[in-house]
Design a protein around this motif. Structure first.
Motif, PDB file in Angstrom:
ATOM      1  N   MET A   1      42.240  -8.328  60.036  1.00 31.52           N
ATOM      2  CA  MET A   1      42.763  -9.634  60.433  1.00 31.52           C
ATOM      3  C   MET A   1      44.269  -9.602  60.694  1.00 31.52           C
ATOM      4  SD  MET A   1      40.258 -11.762  60.469  1.00 31.52           S
ATOM      5  CE  MET A   1      40.891 -13.422  60.274  1.00 31.52           C
TER       6      MET A   1
ATOM      7  N   ARG B   1      38.330  -7.563  65.604  1.00 32.36           N
ATOM      8  CA  ARG B   1      39.342  -8.594  65.352  1.00 32.36           C
ATOM      9  C   ARG B   1      38.906  -9.974  65.824  1.00 32.36           C
ATOM     10  NH1 ARG B   1      43.821  -5.589  63.573  1.00 32.36           N
ATOM     11  NH2 ARG B   1      45.338  -7.271  63.613  1.00 32.36           N
ATOM     12  N   ASN B   2      37.751 -10.037  66.526  1.00 34.67           N
ATOM     13  CA  ASN B   2      37.325 -11.338  67.048  1.00 34.67           C
ATOM     14  C   ASN B   2      35.878 -11.716  66.733  1.00 34.67           C
ATOM     15  OD1 ASN B   2      39.717 -12.311  68.819  1.00 34.67           O
ATOM     16  ND2 ASN B   2      39.490 -10.133  69.295  1.00 34.67           N
TER      17      ASN B   2
ATOM     18  N   ASN C   1      36.239 -13.695  62.813  1.00 28.62           N
ATOM     19  CA  ASN C   1      37.592 -13.177  62.616  1.00 28.62           C
ATOM     20  C   ASN C   1      38.597 -13.830  63.578  1.00 28.62           C
ATOM     21  OD1 ASN C   1      36.825 -11.602  60.524  1.00 28.62           O
ATOM     22  ND2 ASN C   1      37.020  -9.631  61.548  1.00 28.62           N
TER      23      ASN C   1
ATOM     24  N   THR D   1      40.876 -13.689  65.811  1.00 25.56           N
ATOM     25  CA  THR D   1      42.334 -13.612  65.891  1.00 25.56           C
ATOM     26  C   THR D   1      42.828 -13.892  67.309  1.00 25.56           C
ATOM     27  OG1 THR D   1      42.257 -11.278  66.431  1.00 25.56           O
ATOM     28  CG2 THR D   1      42.445 -11.840  64.093  1.00 25.56           C
TER      29      THR D   1
ATOM     30  N   GLU E   1      43.326 -11.749  69.432  1.00 27.85           N
ATOM     31  CA  GLU E   1      44.144 -10.619  69.884  1.00 27.85           C
ATOM     32  C   GLU E   1      43.313  -9.609  70.672  1.00 27.85           C
ATOM     33  OE1 GLU E   1      47.140 -10.307  66.042  1.00 27.85           O
ATOM     34  OE2 GLU E   1      45.158  -9.408  66.019  1.00 27.85           O
TER      35      GLU E   1
END
Ligand code: HEC
Ligand SMILES: [Cu+2]
Length: 375
Positions: free
Chosen positions: A315, A355-356, A360, A362, A364
């Motif tokens: 994260m 990350r997604n 999650n 984010t 990014e």
């Protein structure tokens, strides 16, 4: 309550009826699978020779014992000959019996030595495949063509299907009637690649290469299993080999090369990928390489494999995340250095995915160029 005796009679009837019911009898395979390669045929023949010799000996010995039990029984008035060992036969039988036994041993040992010599014959091969065992999948590298196949359990087969736990997403493809050399190794613990119809078993050992060979004589699909208990996922790394005609094999090799060149060009392309594109690719990379441990829902297995959902590294700490996936864990070698196995685009995609996915969120993205500089 039913009596003990009745209970046992019923149980025996039940077991007998299930043994002899038609589907069970059809399923019951009493012998090794029918070999489809020269070397496995040789091993099979040795097994049959041994089984025949052992069966004949068993029949003769059982017959002699039964004959002696009946003929020389006390109730028929037989009295033991206490001087037997002084007779001609009594003396020589101690010499003859070991000679007969040794003769039988040598007759089997001759064939066994010949088979072992074939097993250990490392002639030039037409195709060399490096077979790499990992927790819990197989990777096949075609040494001459630079092709790499990652073979994972096919999770879409229902439990009541014959192929449950016996099917994979990408099988190993081999040409018929060509000499294949297998180089066996592993990345983490001991595994053993075993497909009884076409290849014999040898351990896959990390940091060490074992060699086996085969010439498959019949086209078809052959299935096998990891034959070395390698952890909790041991039952989930089946093996499937497609043996095809030479033309089909060449066609397949060319197809793989084209696909690989395209993937390579794509990974090198100087392009900025969108979040959606990376997520789409990342999901596939994750499913192939990471779910065995971190699970499809990203929650891992408590105390064994950390969850990636909500993980601090995933994260927040981008540098630590890149380092962990590219270079592996220094503390725990079970988390491999994926930088050696995946290209920049695949790594960027899977890290973006982590990350997604699973909330999650984010937002990014990680680009192949980020991977390049972190390598
Ligand atoms: C064979 C099992 C296994 C596979 C396959 C695996 N991992 Fe891991 N992973 C681990 C273990 C074990 C750790 C814990 C390492 C440590 O404690 O240092 C870990 C840690 C991580 C971490 C750090 C998480 C945290 O919060 O500490 C990330 C990120 C990660 N793995 C990503 C991946 C990705 C991406 C893949 C697929 C490309 C992958 N892993 C495949 C076993 C595995
Ligand atoms: Cu294994």
């Amino acid at each position: 309550m039913i009596g003990v005796r009745k209970f046992f009679v019923r149980r025996c009837l039940l077991i007998a009826s299930s043994l002899f019911s038609l589907p069970a009898a059809a399923e019951m395979k009493l012998n090794l699978p029918t070999p489809a390669a020269t070397i496995t045929q040789e091993i099979f023949d040795l097994h049959m020779l041994t089984a025949y010799v052992a069966t004949i000996i068993m029949v003769i010995v059982t017959a002699i014992i039964l004959y002696a039990l009946i003929k020389f029984r006390k109730s028929a008035g037989f009295e033991a000959d206490l001087e037997f060992n002084h007779s001609w036969f009594g003396r020589w039988s101690w010499v003859l019996v070991p000679i007969i036994v040794l003769g039988i041993d040598f007759s089997i040992a001759g064939s066994a030595t010949k088979t072992l010599q074939s097993v250990e014959t490392y002639d030039d091969s037409d195709v060399t495949v490096k077979v790499i065992g990992s927790q819990w999948k197989w990777t096949y590298e075609y040494m001459d063509d630079g092709i790499k196949i990652v073979s994972n359990l096919n999770k879409n087969i229902p439990e009541d299907n014959d192929l449950y736990l016996r099917d994979v997403d990408n099988p190993l493809v081999l040409p018929v009637n060509r000499r294949i050399r297998f180089l066996h190794t592993a990345t983490d613990v001991l595994h053993a690649w075993w497909v009884p119809e076409i290849a014999y078993k040898k351990d896959s050992i990390p940091g060490y290469i074992n060699e086996t060979w085969t010439v498959v004589e019949k086209e078809g699909t052959y299935r096998g299993q990891c034959a070395e208990n390698c952890g909790t996922g041991h039952a989930f790394m089946p093996i499937v080999v497609e043996v095809v005609s030479e033309d089909k094999y060449d066609e397949w090799v060319n197809g793989q090369k084209v696909a690989m060149a395209a993937a390579d060009a794509e990974a090198r392309a100087d392009k900025t990928w969108t979040l959606a594109e990376l997520m789409d690719r990342g999901e596939k990379v994750y499913a192939t390489n990471c779910t065995a441990c971190h699970q499809a829902n990203g929650e891992g297995i408590p105390n064994v494999f950390p969850g990636l959902k909500g993980s601090k590294i995933v994260m927040a700490d981008m540098a630590a995340h890149l380092d962990m996936v590219i270079h592996g864990s220094k503390a725990n070698p079970v988390m491999a250095a994926w930088g050696k196995q995946l290209n920049d685009l695949e790594l960027a995609a899977v890290i973006t995915y982590e990350r997604n996915a699973w909330g999650n969120d984010t937002g990014e993205t990680v680009q192949p160029s980020d991977i390049k500089s972190a390598r």
